[in-house]
Design a protein around this motif. Sequence first.
Motif, PDB file in Angstrom:
ATOM      1  N   ALA A 175       0.837  -1.210   0.000  1.00 31.61           N
ATOM      2  CA  ALA A 175       0.000   0.000   0.000  1.00 31.61           C
ATOM      3  C   ALA A 175       0.867   1.255   0.000  1.00 31.61           C
ATOM      4  O   ALA A 175       2.052   1.230   0.362  1.00 31.61           O
ATOM      5  CB  ALA A 175      -0.922  -0.008   1.214  1.00 31.61           C
ATOM      6  N   ASP A 176       0.270   2.363  -0.394  1.00 29.48           N
ATOM      7  CA  ASP A 176       0.964   3.656  -0.344  1.00 29.48           C
ATOM      8  C   ASP A 176       1.507   3.898   1.060  1.00 29.48           C
ATOM      9  O   ASP A 176       0.780   3.754   2.049  1.00 29.48           O
ATOM     10  CB  ASP A 176       0.000   4.778  -0.732  1.00 29.48           C
ATOM     11  N   HIS A 177       2.775   4.261   1.139  1.00 29.28           N
ATOM     12  CA  HIS A 177       3.450   4.278   2.433  1.00 29.28           C
ATOM     13  C   HIS A 177       2.887   5.342   3.376  1.00 29.28           C
ATOM     14  O   HIS A 177       2.572   5.047   4.538  1.00 29.28           O
ATOM     15  CB  HIS A 177       4.953   4.483   2.259  1.00 29.28           C
ATOM     16  N   ASP A 178       2.753   6.569   2.929  1.00 26.61           N
ATOM     17  CA  ASP A 178       2.220   7.609   3.806  1.00 26.61           C
ATOM     18  C   ASP A 178       0.796   7.288   4.241  1.00 26.61           C
ATOM     19  O   ASP A 178       0.397   7.594   5.372  1.00 26.61           O
ATOM     20  CB  ASP A 178       2.271   8.982   3.128  1.00 26.61           C
ATOM     21  N   SER A 179       0.040   6.650   3.351  1.00 28.84           N
ATOM     22  CA  SER A 179      -1.328   6.268   3.707  1.00 28.84           C
ATOM     23  C   SER A 179      -1.324   5.217   4.815  1.00 28.84           C
ATOM     24  O   SER A 179      -2.201   5.214   5.702  1.00 28.84           O
ATOM     25  CB  SER A 179      -2.071   5.735   2.480  1.00 28.84           C
ATOM     26  N   PHE A 180      -0.338   4.328   4.788  1.00 28.30           N
ATOM     27  CA  PHE A 180      -0.182   3.350   5.873  1.00 28.30           C
ATOM     28  C   PHE A 180       0.110   4.064   7.197  1.00 28.30           C
ATOM     29  O   PHE A 180      -0.496   3.759   8.228  1.00 28.30           O
ATOM     30  CB  PHE A 180       0.939   2.364   5.527  1.00 28.30           C
ATOM     31  N   LEU A 181       1.011   5.031   7.177  1.00 26.99           N
ATOM     32  CA  LEU A 181       1.337   5.771   8.393  1.00 26.99           C
ATOM     33  C   LEU A 181       0.110   6.525   8.914  1.00 26.99           C
ATOM     34  O   LEU A 181      -0.149   6.563  10.124  1.00 26.99           O
ATOM     35  CB  LEU A 181       2.481   6.743   8.133  1.00 26.99           C
ATOM     36  N   GLU A 182      -0.653   7.099   8.000  1.00 32.58           N
ATOM     37  CA  GLU A 182      -1.883   7.807   8.382  1.00 32.58           C
ATOM     38  C   GLU A 182      -2.922   6.846   8.946  1.00 32.58           C
ATOM     39  O   GLU A 182      -3.674   7.194   9.867  1.00 32.58           O
ATOM     40  CB  GLU A 182      -2.428   8.554   7.168  1.00 32.58           C
ATOM     41  N   SER A 183      -2.945   5.623   8.425  1.00 32.29           N
ATOM     42  CA  SER A 183      -3.872   4.615   8.943  1.00 32.29           C
ATOM     43  C   SER A 183      -3.492   4.191  10.358  1.00 32.29           C
ATOM     44  O   SER A 183      -4.371   3.900  11.191  1.00 32.29           O
ATOM     45  CB  SER A 183      -3.897   3.397   8.013  1.00 32.29           C
ATOM     46  N   MET A 184      -2.183   4.146  10.640  1.00 31.98           N
ATOM     47  CA  MET A 184      -1.764   3.880  12.022  1.00 31.98           C
ATOM     48  C   MET A 184      -2.294   4.959  12.952  1.00 31.98           C
ATOM     49  O   MET A 184      -2.770   4.670  14.060  1.00 31.98           O
ATOM     50  CB  MET A 184      -0.238   3.804  12.125  1.00 31.98           C
ATOM     51  N   ALA A 185      -2.215   6.204  12.512  1.00 26.97           N
ATOM     52  CA  ALA A 185      -2.744   7.307  13.334  1.00 26.97           C
ATOM     53  C   ALA A 185      -4.247   7.154  13.536  1.00 26.97           C
ATOM     54  O   ALA A 185      -4.765   7.376  14.645  1.00 26.97           O
ATOM     55  CB  ALA A 185      -2.420   8.642  12.674  1.00 26.97           C
ATOM     56  N   ASP A 186      -4.962   6.782  12.475  1.00 28.01           N
ATOM     57  CA  ASP A 186      -6.403   6.551  12.585  1.00 28.01           C
ATOM     58  C   ASP A 186      -6.706   5.510  13.659  1.00 28.01           C
ATOM     59  O   ASP A 186      -7.575   5.702  14.517  1.00 28.01           O
ATOM     60  CB  ASP A 186      -6.969   6.059  11.243  1.00 28.01           C
ATOM     61  N   ALA A 187      -5.983   4.389  13.592  1.00 29.55           N
ATOM     62  CA  ALA A 187      -6.217   3.300  14.539  1.00 29.55           C
ATOM     63  C   ALA A 187      -5.882   3.730  15.964  1.00 29.55           C
ATOM     64  O   ALA A 187      -6.625   3.431  16.909  1.00 29.55           O
ATOM     65  CB  ALA A 187      -5.389   2.076  14.142  1.00 29.55           C
ATOM     66  N   ALA A 188      -4.784   4.451  16.122  1.00 30.20           N
ATOM     67  CA  ALA A 188      -4.381   4.906  17.461  1.00 30.20           C
ATOM     68  C   ALA A 188      -5.446   5.794  18.089  1.00 30.20           C
ATOM     69  O   ALA A 188      -5.687   5.729  19.294  1.00 30.20           O
ATOM     70  CB  ALA A 188      -3.045   5.639  17.379  1.00 30.20           C
ATOM     71  N   SER A 189      -6.097   6.595  17.262  1.00 28.05           N
ATOM     72  CA  SER A 189      -7.105   7.520  17.794  1.00 28.05           C
ATOM     73  C   SER A 189      -8.248   6.776  18.463  1.00 28.05           C
ATOM     74  O   SER A 189      -8.834   7.272  19.442  1.00 28.05           O
ATOM     75  CB  SER A 189      -7.645   8.421  16.672  1.00 28.05           C
ATOM     76  N   THR A 190      -8.573   5.579  17.994  1.00 29.28           N
ATOM     77  CA  THR A 190      -9.697   4.836  18.564  1.00 29.28           C
ATOM     78  C   THR A 190      -9.378   4.342  19.975  1.00 29.28           C
ATOM     79  O   THR A 190     -10.264   4.280  20.827  1.00 29.28           O
ATOM     80  CB  THR A 190     -10.098   3.638  17.685  1.00 29.28           C
ATOM     81  N   ILE A 191      -8.117   3.989  20.206  1.00 30.15           N
ATOM     82  CA  ILE A 191      -7.723   3.506  21.540  1.00 30.15           C
ATOM     83  C   ILE A 191      -7.674   4.672  22.518  1.00 30.15           C
ATOM     84  O   ILE A 191      -8.138   4.553  23.663  1.00 30.15           O
ATOM     85  CB  ILE A 191      -6.366   2.789  21.469  1.00 30.15           C
ATOM     86  N   ALA A 192      -7.119   5.797  22.073  1.00 29.00           N
ATOM     87  CA  ALA A 192      -7.087   6.981  22.931  1.00 29.00           C
ATOM     88  C   ALA A 192      -8.506   7.395  23.314  1.00 29.00           C
ATOM     89  O   ALA A 192      -8.772   7.764  24.461  1.00 29.00           O
ATOM     90  CB  ALA A 192      -6.364   8.119  22.215  1.00 29.00           C
ATOM     91  N   LYS A 193      -9.423   7.322  22.367  1.00 30.53           N
ATOM     92  CA  LYS A 193     -10.820   7.701  22.629  1.00 30.53           C
ATOM     93  C   LYS A 193     -11.501   6.674  23.542  1.00 30.53           C
ATOM     94  O   LYS A 193     -12.234   7.040  24.471  1.00 30.53           O
ATOM     95  CB  LYS A 193     -11.584   7.817  21.316  1.00 30.53           C
ATOM     96  N   LEU A 194     -11.248   5.406  23.298  1.00 28.77           N
ATOM     97  CA  LEU A 194     -11.902   4.350  24.075  1.00 28.77           C
ATOM     98  C   LEU A 194     -11.578   4.460  25.563  1.00 28.77           C
ATOM     99  O   LEU A 194     -12.475   4.353  26.412  1.00 28.77           O
ATOM    100  CB  LEU A 194     -11.458   2.973  23.555  1.00 28.77           C
ATOM    101  N   PHE A 195     -10.316   4.706  25.896  1.00 25.88           N
ATOM    102  CA  PHE A 195      -9.915   4.721  27.303  1.00 25.88           C
ATOM    103  C   PHE A 195      -9.947   6.114  27.917  1.00 25.88           C
ATOM    104  O   PHE A 195      -9.961   6.240  29.146  1.00 25.88           O
ATOM    105  CB  PHE A 195      -8.530   4.094  27.460  1.00 25.88           C
ATOM    106  N   GLY A 196      -9.960   7.155  27.104  1.00 20.19           N
ATOM    107  CA  GLY A 196     -10.104   8.510  27.625  1.00 20.19           C
ATOM    108  C   GLY A 196      -9.051   8.863  28.666  1.00 20.19           C
ATOM    109  O   GLY A 196      -7.853   8.840  28.400  1.00 20.19           O
ATOM    110  N   GLU A 197      -9.507   9.160  29.882  1.00 20.97           N
ATOM    111  CA  GLU A 197      -8.594   9.526  30.970  1.00 20.97           C
ATOM    112  C   GLU A 197      -7.936   8.316  31.627  1.00 20.97           C
ATOM    113  O   GLU A 197      -7.061   8.476  32.483  1.00 20.97           O
ATOM    114  CB  GLU A 197      -9.358  10.318  32.040  1.00 20.97           C
TER     115      GLU A 197
END
Length: 288
Positions: A175-197
């Motif tokens: 896959a396009d490399h920068d898009s892969f890096l951006e997808s990692m950021a997308d995935a990380a955001s869900t964990i940060a949101k799920l656990f919050g504080e």
Amino acid sequence: MSKSKVYFTRELTPQAVVKMMDVLDRKLPGKVAVKLHSGEVGNQNFLRPEFMKDAVEKVKGTVVECNTAYEGKRNTTKAHWQTMQDHGWLSIAPVDIMDEEGEIALPVENGHHLDVNYVGDHLTNYDSMLVLSHFKGHPMGGFGGALKNISIGIASSHGKAYIHGVKEVEKIWTADHDSFLESMADAASTIAKLFGENIIYVNVMKNMSVDCDCCAVAEDPAIADIGILSSTDPIALDQACLDLVYASEDPGRDHLLERIESRHGVHTVEAAADLGFGSREYELIEIE
């Protein structure tokens, strides 16, 4: 957004890991998942259970991992359990291979590419998370730190391929490399949101090979150890680690930087900051 606080010590001991958790002054309630890297069989650089034990015991945590999406000794549940035992993780805490019974889809809000993030379904058993990351290089991401640990690290085996392939698992390595890096950021955001504080992050800058702990055959580290950092903001934390590598006067620094820069590693941090669950602006507070 105001500057995030990132704490830093040059001390590299099991006790210092606990100290860097304590300075955050954030209690992790309920059942605590401890996300770390179990280490691929053959890898000589991963952080051993003896180094992580005090931190895991501090929160009465369960060591959590998910199966890999590539050949090795962690790509099936049976093999991964054997690796966990052989590497000594079962001797310090309960262990959970979170995708051994399946996966769930976490929604991605306003992602660069992903609409969902597939994670091990046992993740829902936990109230809090301690993210113990080994900061080092990486063959594809350029570097691995907190953001990689909560994205690829918490994704199910299928979810890992989904992130790498930017929603097309058959393109896991193409896959396009920068898009892969951006997808990692997308995935990380869900964990940060799920656990919050209810989540804290510690990065250990030790044994910093250009290769990840997922590599069965890895280079020995060229750069000297730097220290331990902690924050409640994974974006600021990874940015601070990158900045410390740049600031290092060790002659091995350039070898690690070549790996990071050739893979455009900073883009994961940039993409995560664009999603707004943290900031690249930080205040570095040194702890003696």
